[in-house]
Motif scaffolding. Structure first.
Motif, PDB file in Angstrom:
ATOM      1  N   PRO A 186       0.893  -1.081  -0.079  1.00  0.00           N
ATOM      2  CA  PRO A 186      -0.061  -0.192   0.079  1.00  0.00           C
ATOM      3  C   PRO A 186       0.711   1.376   0.222  1.00  0.00           C
ATOM      4  CG  PRO A 186       0.027  -0.921   2.192  1.00  0.00           C
ATOM      5  CD  PRO A 186       0.681  -2.068   1.208  1.00  0.00           C
ATOM      6  N   SER A 187       0.247   2.292  -0.376  1.00  0.00           N
ATOM      7  CA  SER A 187       1.076   3.628  -0.531  1.00  0.00           C
ATOM      8  C   SER A 187       1.944   3.975   0.754  1.00  0.00           C
ATOM      9  CB  SER A 187       0.098   4.718  -0.993  1.00  0.00           C
ATOM     10  OG  SER A 187      -0.736   4.990   0.140  1.00  0.00           O
ATOM     11  N   SER A 188       1.462   3.584   1.858  1.00  0.00           N
ATOM     12  CA  SER A 188       2.056   4.015   2.937  1.00  0.00           C
ATOM     13  C   SER A 188       3.438   3.125   2.937  1.00  0.00           C
ATOM     14  CB  SER A 188       1.190   3.695   4.342  1.00  0.00           C
ATOM     15  OG  SER A 188       1.012   2.564   4.370  1.00  0.00           O
ATOM     16  N   TYR A 235       4.366  10.739  -3.791  1.00  0.00           N
ATOM     17  CA  TYR A 235       4.456   9.166  -3.915  1.00  0.00           C
ATOM     18  C   TYR A 235       3.386   9.282  -5.138  1.00  0.00           C
ATOM     19  CZ  TYR A 235       1.803   4.838  -3.861  1.00  0.00           C
ATOM     20  OH  TYR A 235       1.108   3.791  -4.369  1.00  0.00           O
ATOM     21  N   PHE A 236       3.708   8.214  -6.285  1.00  0.00           N
ATOM     22  CA  PHE A 236       2.935   7.878  -7.214  1.00  0.00           C
ATOM     23  C   PHE A 236       3.243   6.367  -7.339  1.00  0.00           C
ATOM     24  CE2 PHE A 236       4.237  12.044  -9.051  1.00  0.00           C
ATOM     25  CZ  PHE A 236       3.167  12.703  -9.257  1.00  0.00           C
ATOM     26  N   GLN A 240       8.933   5.184  -8.048  1.00  0.00           N
ATOM     27  CA  GLN A 240       9.564   5.160  -6.763  1.00  0.00           C
ATOM     28  C   GLN A 240      10.854   5.126  -6.837  1.00  0.00           C
ATOM     29  OE1 GLN A 240       8.787   1.691  -4.478  1.00  0.00           O
ATOM     30  NE2 GLN A 240       9.961   2.737  -2.657  1.00  0.00           N
ATOM     31  N   PRO A 241      11.664   6.207  -6.463  1.00  0.00           N
ATOM     32  CA  PRO A 241      11.093   7.402  -5.932  1.00  0.00           C
ATOM     33  C   PRO A 241      10.455   8.398  -6.732  1.00  0.00           C
ATOM     34  CG  PRO A 241      13.502   7.523  -5.760  1.00  0.00           C
ATOM     35  CD  PRO A 241      13.259   6.299  -6.588  1.00  0.00           C
ATOM     36  N   ILE A 261      11.354   7.461 -11.003  1.00  0.00           N
ATOM     37  CA  ILE A 261      12.057   6.185 -11.259  1.00  0.00           C
ATOM     38  C   ILE A 261      11.045   5.287 -11.448  1.00  0.00           C
ATOM     39  CG2 ILE A 261      13.703   4.468 -10.851  1.00  0.00           C
ATOM     40  CD1 ILE A 261      14.782   7.493 -11.242  1.00  0.00           C
ATOM     41  N   MET A 262      10.601   4.699 -12.559  1.00  0.00           N
ATOM     42  CA  MET A 262       9.551   3.896 -13.050  1.00  0.00           C
ATOM     43  C   MET A 262       9.769   2.542 -12.266  1.00  0.00           C
ATOM     44  SD  MET A 262       9.641   4.253 -17.051  1.00  0.00           S
ATOM     45  CE  MET A 262       8.335   3.480 -17.142  1.00  0.00           C
TER      46      MET A 262
END
Ligand code: PHE
Length: 423
Positions: A186-188, A235-236, A240-241, A261-262
């Motif tokens: 999850p995003s967190s 955040y996407f 990441q990052p 960075i994909m």
């Protein structure tokens, strides 16, 4: 009874309970404002494309990037969300936020939706430009259709470490297996701004450096070499990052683009195993509003020669400031209604549904809508809402009678569509 079918861009689609595109929204398909000669959005597109053509060239001096600006905006849920690792319960998938054709297809909500198909097709340096569709509020900076440019650049290990051939792209401990999409964090948990577990720090840092250098270069190209900017970590799901680039404009920090960075899972899914990539996305209206001093997003849809004749692509580097054709008066009217007794203000009612109805009935003469009041009657339990609608035509003065008539039509259509009771 069989659900009716929908004809979009020459293809027929089945409709279902997810269908929420309106004829009004479908009428924007093919408008291609980003390709219209001398249109401010087309000028911005050319500035971005030319910058990338110049920033990256092959040994023969030809541009490395290819440009896709006529891709069909009808995409699958898989393209818009799944392929980009957007969790299945992510808010951006909601029916209240997107224009769905049916459960499986929608009008793209970002140009990032084309990443996987293009990478799978063998591309490693490309730009995608086109219009995107999102359900949103109505004011001077929001419109259900706007334009984005997205870019992807993939680099192989040999190219990235040309000068340090001993370095590696991937951690030795990494097994190279594709992450189970069901185990996607999850995003967190993905907020780790350092790097993805599979990448070496050296690879990420080099790629980050190149990406930031190119994007700052783009920003300076657009806004001038003295523009003040800052990087903000964000955040996407697909990078990441991740960062946003903000510029200092009229005493405010203004977000201009998102990048990062994909995620390596996306490259793996697309058949790319020995590269690292960066991606970014930028909204064209936002840039054009700043660069041309255009105060209202509806103007991009104006066919008035008083607007269009102000811009020319002859000199892409001498952008004129928009001169208001004139400021026609506003006219404000409130509309209050009781929701059906089984509908709650905070549950069953989505303001975006009302905004779409207003767009359909009144079109671009609505400048802004705000939800000014909502309450629940203590005795009857019925919910009431009040919307304030600001009317203003871009090219002429509206008469009070004209506004009253349209306001009445909105009221009638609300009764028909939402079964509400006008107060
Ligand atoms: N798709 C993102 C948006 O619409 C922008 C983005 C693209 C961010 C690519 C990172 C990489 O906001």
């Amino acid at each position: 009874p069989a659900q009716p079918q929908l004809e979009v861009n020459g293809s027929t689609y089945a409709t279902d309970s997810w269908t929420n595109v309106t004829p009004k929204i479908l009428s924007y398909l093919g408008a291609n404002k980003h390709l219209q000669k001398d249109h401010p959005l087309s000028i911005i597109r050319q500035r971005i494309v030319n910058y990338f053509y110049g920033a990256y060239r092959n040994q023969r001096g030809n541009p490395l990037f290819s440009v896709y600006d006529k891709l069909n905006p009808v995409v699958t849920v898989q393209q818009n969300f799944d392929n980009l690792l957007i969790p299945s319960d992510h808010v951006s998938r909601q029916k209240s936020d997107c224009y769905y054709i049916n459960k499986h297809q929608l009008l793209r909500a970002h140009t990032t939706a084309h990443q996987v198909e293009l990478i799978s097709g063998g591309l490693d340096n490309f730009l995608v430009v086109g219009e995107v569709y999102r359900r949103d509020e109505i004011d001077s900076t929001h419109y259900p259709v706007f334009h984005q440019a997205d870019a992807v650049r993939l680099v192989t290990k040999d190219k990235l470490f040309e000068r340090n051939p001993g370095l590696e792209l991937f951690e030795e401990t990494w097994t190279g297996s594709l992450a189970d999409p069901k185990l996607i964090l999850p995003s967190s948990k993905c907020m780790d701004q350092t790097k993805q577990p599979c990448h070496t720090l050296e690879a990420v840092k080099l790629m980050e450096h190149e990406m930031k250098h190119v994007l700052v270069g783009l920003t300076k190209e657009l806004f001038g070499p003295r523009i003040k900017y800052r990087w903000v970590e964000t955040y996407f799901p697909f990078t990441q990052p991740s960062w946003e680039l903000e510029i200092y404009f009229k005493n405010n920090w203004l977000e201009v683009l998102g990048c990062g960075i994909m995620r390596h899972e996306i490259l793996q899914q697309s058949g790319v195993h020995q590269s690292i990539g960066y991606a970014f996305g930028v909204g064209l209206e936002r840039l054009a509003m700043v660069l041309f001093d255009i105060p209202d997003i509806r103007l991009f849809w104006s066919n008035d020669s008083g607007f269009l004749s102000q811009f020319s692509e002859k000199d892409l580097h001498n952008l004129p400031k928009y001169k208001p054709i004139s400021h026609y008066p506003q006219c404000t009217n409130d509309l209050s209604f009781w929701l059906p007794s089984d509908v709650d203000v905070d549950a069953g009612f989505s303001p975006n549904d009302f905004y779409d109805l207003v767009r359909t009935v009144a079109g671009d003469i609505v400048e802004q809508i705000s939800l000014v009041d909502k309450f629940k009657h203590p005795k009857t339990g019925k919910s009431s809402v009040c919307f304030r609608i600001v009317y203003r035509h871009m090219e002429r003065t509206l008469t009070q009678a004209e506004v009253n008539d349209i306001h009445k039509q909105i009221a009638n259509a609300s009764v028909d569509s939402f079964n509400v009771q006008i107060r």
